[in-house]
Design a protein around this motif. Structure first.
Motif, PDB file in Angstrom:
ATOM      1  N   ASN A 166      52.277  63.173  42.970  1.00 43.75           N
ATOM      2  CA  ASN A 166      53.581  63.368  42.331  1.00 43.75           C
ATOM      3  C   ASN A 166      54.680  63.752  43.315  1.00 43.75           C
ATOM      4  O   ASN A 166      55.809  64.046  42.910  1.00 43.75           O
ATOM      5  N   VAL A 167      54.363  63.772  44.613  1.00 40.24           N
ATOM      6  CA  VAL A 167      55.337  64.168  45.634  1.00 40.24           C
ATOM      7  C   VAL A 167      55.669  62.965  46.497  1.00 40.24           C
ATOM      8  O   VAL A 167      54.782  62.360  47.101  1.00 40.24           O
ATOM      9  N   THR A 168      56.956  62.618  46.538  1.00 39.68           N
ATOM     10  CA  THR A 168      57.378  61.444  47.301  1.00 39.68           C
ATOM     11  C   THR A 168      57.078  61.608  48.784  1.00 39.68           C
ATOM     12  O   THR A 168      56.584  60.697  49.440  1.00 39.68           O
ATOM     13  N   ARG A 169      57.375  62.780  49.333  1.00 39.85           N
ATOM     14  CA  ARG A 169      57.147  63.024  50.753  1.00 39.85           C
ATOM     15  C   ARG A 169      56.688  64.466  50.932  1.00 39.85           C
ATOM     16  O   ARG A 169      57.330  65.392  50.444  1.00 39.85           O
ATOM     17  N   VAL A 170      55.585  64.647  51.638  1.00 43.85           N
ATOM     18  CA  VAL A 170      55.039  65.987  51.862  1.00 43.85           C
ATOM     19  C   VAL A 170      55.592  66.526  53.171  1.00 43.85           C
ATOM     20  O   VAL A 170      55.185  66.106  54.250  1.00 43.85           O
ATOM     21  N   HIS A 171      56.559  67.478  53.080  1.00 40.86           N
ATOM     22  CA  HIS A 171      57.121  68.097  54.276  1.00 40.86           C
ATOM     23  C   HIS A 171      56.311  69.304  54.716  1.00 40.86           C
ATOM     24  O   HIS A 171      56.127  69.533  55.907  1.00 40.86           O
ATOM     25  N   SER A 172      55.863  70.088  53.741  1.00 43.51           N
ATOM     26  CA  SER A 172      55.140  71.318  54.057  1.00 43.51           C
ATOM     27  C   SER A 172      54.098  71.592  52.984  1.00 43.51           C
ATOM     28  O   SER A 172      54.191  71.099  51.856  1.00 43.51           O
ATOM     29  N   ILE A 173      53.108  72.387  53.379  1.00 41.93           N
ATOM     30  CA  ILE A 173      52.090  72.846  52.441  1.00 41.93           C
ATOM     31  C   ILE A 173      52.271  74.358  52.299  1.00 41.93           C
ATOM     32  O   ILE A 173      52.177  75.100  53.283  1.00 41.93           O
ATOM     33  N   TYR A 174      52.561  74.799  51.073  1.00 44.83           N
ATOM     34  CA  TYR A 174      52.852  76.210  50.853  1.00 44.83           C
ATOM     35  C   TYR A 174      51.638  76.931  50.287  1.00 44.83           C
ATOM     36  O   TYR A 174      50.876  76.373  49.486  1.00 44.83           O
ATOM     37  N   VAL A 175      51.491  78.182  50.697  1.00 42.82           N
ATOM     38  CA  VAL A 175      50.339  78.991  50.287  1.00 42.82           C
ATOM     39  C   VAL A 175      50.817  80.093  49.349  1.00 42.82           C
ATOM     40  O   VAL A 175      51.821  80.762  49.624  1.00 42.82           O
ATOM     41  N   THR A 176      50.102  80.279  48.258  1.00 47.03           N
ATOM     42  CA  THR A 176      50.445  81.333  47.285  1.00 47.03           C
ATOM     43  C   THR A 176      49.209  82.176  46.993  1.00 47.03           C
ATOM     44  O   THR A 176      48.074  81.748  47.221  1.00 47.03           O
ATOM     45  N   ASN A 177      49.475  83.376  46.462  1.00 41.37           N
ATOM     46  CA  ASN A 177      48.349  84.213  46.046  1.00 41.37           C
ATOM     47  C   ASN A 177      47.965  83.867  44.615  1.00 41.37           C
ATOM     48  O   ASN A 177      48.497  82.922  44.032  1.00 41.37           O
ATOM     49  N   LYS A 178      47.076  84.638  44.013  1.00 40.98           N
ATOM     50  CA  LYS A 178      46.585  84.292  42.676  1.00 40.98           C
ATOM     51  C   LYS A 178      47.660  84.408  41.606  1.00 40.98           C
ATOM     52  O   LYS A 178      47.561  83.798  40.541  1.00 40.98           O
ATOM     53  N   GLU A 179      48.739  85.207  41.891  1.00 46.92           N
ATOM     54  CA  GLU A 179      49.851  85.307  40.933  1.00 46.92           C
ATOM     55  C   GLU A 179      50.893  84.214  41.119  1.00 46.92           C
ATOM     56  O   GLU A 179      51.845  84.126  40.357  1.00 46.92           O
ATOM     57  N   GLY A 180      50.708  83.389  42.163  1.00 47.88           N
ATOM     58  CA  GLY A 180      51.663  82.318  42.421  1.00 47.88           C
ATOM     59  C   GLY A 180      52.790  82.714  43.360  1.00 47.88           C
ATOM     60  O   GLY A 180      53.727  81.939  43.559  1.00 47.88           O
ATOM     61  N   LYS A 181      52.727  83.916  43.946  1.00 45.58           N
ATOM     62  CA  LYS A 181      53.771  84.353  44.877  1.00 45.58           C
ATOM     63  C   LYS A 181      53.580  83.699  46.234  1.00 45.58           C
ATOM     64  O   LYS A 181      52.456  83.569  46.729  1.00 45.58           O
ATOM     65  N   LEU A 182      54.685  83.295  46.819  1.00 41.97           N
ATOM     66  CA  LEU A 182      54.652  82.638  48.127  1.00 41.97           C
ATOM     67  C   LEU A 182      54.192  83.632  49.188  1.00 41.97           C
ATOM     68  O   LEU A 182      54.778  84.714  49.327  1.00 41.97           O
ATOM     69  N   THR A 183      53.171  83.265  49.941  1.00 40.69           N
ATOM     70  CA  THR A 183      52.663  84.150  50.996  1.00 40.69           C
ATOM     71  C   THR A 183      52.716  83.518  52.375  1.00 40.69           C
ATOM     72  O   THR A 183      52.568  84.219  53.378  1.00 40.69           O
ATOM     73  N   GLY A 184      52.921  82.198  52.456  1.00 41.24           N
ATOM     74  CA  GLY A 184      52.973  81.560  53.765  1.00 41.24           C
ATOM     75  C   GLY A 184      52.938  80.057  53.666  1.00 41.24           C
ATOM     76  O   GLY A 184      53.182  79.475  52.609  1.00 41.24           O
ATOM     77  N   ARG A 185      52.629  79.448  54.791  1.00 39.95           N
ATOM     78  CA  ARG A 185      52.545  77.989  54.849  1.00 39.95           C
ATOM     79  C   ARG A 185      51.285  77.600  55.609  1.00 39.95           C
ATOM     80  O   ARG A 185      50.706  78.408  56.341  1.00 39.95           O
ATOM     81  N   LEU A 186      50.907  76.341  55.446  1.00 38.01           N
ATOM     82  CA  LEU A 186      49.651  75.873  56.039  1.00 38.01           C
ATOM     83  C   LEU A 186      49.939  74.723  56.998  1.00 38.01           C
ATOM     84  O   LEU A 186      50.602  73.745  56.633  1.00 38.01           O
ATOM     85  N   SER A 187      49.455  74.859  58.211  1.00 36.02           N
ATOM     86  CA  SER A 187      49.595  73.795  59.202  1.00 36.02           C
ATOM     87  C   SER A 187      48.544  72.720  58.946  1.00 36.02           C
ATOM     88  O   SER A 187      47.361  73.025  58.734  1.00 36.02           O
ATOM     89  N   LEU A 188      48.987  71.465  58.941  1.00 32.33           N
ATOM     90  CA  LEU A 188      48.050  70.356  58.720  1.00 32.33           C
ATOM     91  C   LEU A 188      47.003  70.319  59.831  1.00 32.33           C
ATOM     92  O   LEU A 188      45.823  70.033  59.584  1.00 32.33           O
TER      93      LEU A 188
END
Length: 449
Positions: A166-188
């Motif tokens: 469902n994503v036209t272009r993947v720029h970044s991969i975001y990491v969240t905790n179990k509540e859905g809060k943004l905690t960081g990003r993931l390097s491919l």
């Protein structure tokens, strides 16, 4: 496929439309890039353009709609049914779909949203419409790839494959905790080199730039420019990841802001285009023309107050346009630099220090130009006292114009008013009035009349 839209090609398209030869049109246009389709639609009449939209696949025409001029798109949308509009929106990312929905009347908006088959897509569009227009929430798209800290690399890859559909272009991969809060990003790279059973919490990067849904669009643009980002995540008041803003959206925003500021600087108070109606163009231009008229009348009134000076030294009359022009030019130069600095967040320090700097610059420029005026007077045999009067007047006018051109945009910006307005007729007119007054007042003092 790249294609040059020529007059002959347009004529051929119009002939096929007249013949209702849909098969030939599909075969001809189906491999076109959506930007080429948009260019073609803008060259056709509204009815013919609508026919093309209905004929081709929505996967192509939806993107073409986004490339169209606002007025052209509005005319086409008026000719489409709510179901047909909904079909186009289903192929767009949520941010683009929300932009189109926002252009429709409220009653049509509800109908169109009700016709969108993907309920989640429709709900995301409604959510974006609820944010203020100039905020990150309205600018973001809901489509993104996010993974949980607790997932393993193997599970993460499986989930990413599902989300990426469902994503036209993947720029970044975001990491969240179990509540859905943004905690960081993931390097491919880290993802590909880690073991399948490794937890994401062991390999993700905790440092990530982000904005909130209420962050002003200009601040979003500044952050992305400063840190050279292709995309930036958006979180809500609780830090929960809700969307992302990509560089193409920011480029469009910057372009729109630049066009608006250019029009303000030219004395056009509303967002208009060359093919708008005469009434719309008049409403956009007339207010500043009225300001210019009153400014001119003010200059005439000032000159009438120094009628004796013109009688005794008629040559002063011929230098009046020069003084007014220098005042306007210096004011516009100063304000343009300050407005650009404000836009790029480069105007630092106190207002007093900025004004002192402008005075120093004005003294250098004014002295150089004044000496040229004195030299010109010597060559043409002009009375040296008159030449000195004009030179001193010019120096004074340049200093005052530089101060106004610096002071006004900074004050406007601090009061939440677009400072671009200061680079147009506002500065030019005010400096003309002050310039004419200073010219004749200094002439009166130096020449003694």
């Amino acid at each position: 496929m790249q294609f040059q839209i020529t007059a002959d090609f347009i004529a051929n398209i119009e002939q096929l439309i007249a013949q209702k030869d849909g098969n030939a049109l599909r075969e001809l246009l189906q491999e076109f890039h959506f930007a080429d389709v948009a260019e073609l639609l803008e060259e056709l009449g509204s009815d013919d353009a609508t026919y093309i939209i209905k004929l081709l696949e929505s996967e192509l025409t939806s993107e073409a709609l986004m490339e169209l001029d606002d007025d052209v798109r509005e005319k086409i949308l008026d000719r489409l049914s709510p179901s047909e509009i909904a079909q186009e929106l289903e192929e767009l990312d949520t941010d683009d779909a929300a932009d189109i929905i926002a252009e429709l009347d409220e009653d049509i908006q509800k109908e169109v949203i009700g016709k969108i088959e993907d309920e989640e897509h429709a709900a995301d569009i409604v959510e974006l419409l609820n944010y203020d227009e100039d905020t990150a929430g309205a600018l973001m798209a809901k489509e993104l790839v996010q993974v949980k800290e607790t997932w393993t690399v193997a599970g993460c890859v499986r989930e990413m494959r599902r989300q990426a559909e469902n994503v036209t272009r993947v720029h970044s991969i975001y990491v969240t905790n179990k509540e859905g809060k943004l905690t960081g990003r993931l390097s491919l790279k880290d993802l590909l080199t880690a073991g399948e059973k490794t937890k994401i919490s062991e390999v993700f990067i905790p440092k990530v730039d982000y904005v909130t849904v209420h962050t002003d669009n200009e601040e979003v643009a500044r952050i992305m420019q400063k840190y050279d980002l292709e995309a930036i995540p958006v979180v809500d008041e609780d830090g929960i990841l809700v969307g992302r803003i990509t560089i193409d959206d920011i480029v469009d925003f910057i372009k729109d802001e630049a066009e608006k500021d250019y029009q303000l600087a030219a004395g056009i108070s509303q967002d208009v285009e060359a093919d708008d109606s005469v009434w719309e163009l008049t409403r956009a231009r007339l207010p500043w023309l009225v300001l210019g008229l009153f400014g001119g009348l003010g200059s005439v009134y000032i000159m009438q107050g120094f009628e004796e000076a013109l009688e005794r030294f008629p040559i002063l009359f011929f230098f009046t346009p020069l003084i007014a022009a220098m005042a306007g030019n210096v004011g516009v130069q100063s304000s343009a630099i300050i407005v650009q600095g404000l836009a790029n967040d480069n105007v630092k320090g106190s207002l007093f220090n900025r004004l002192v700097k402008e005075v120093g610059l004005a003294l250098i420029n004014g002295t150089a130009l004044g000496l040229l005026v004195i030299g010109f007077g010597f060559v043409v045999g002009q009375d040296q006292l008159v030449s000195i009067t004009i030179a001193v007047s010019m120096l004074s006018v340049i200093i005052v114009a530089a101060l106004i051109g610096t002071f006004v945009p900074i004050i406007l910006d601090r009061r939440g008013i677009d400072p671009a307005i200061a680079t147009g007729p506002f500065i030019t007119t005010s400096n003309d009035i002050f310039g004419i007054f200073l010219f004749f007042y200094i002439s009166k003092v130096v020449l003694g009349f």
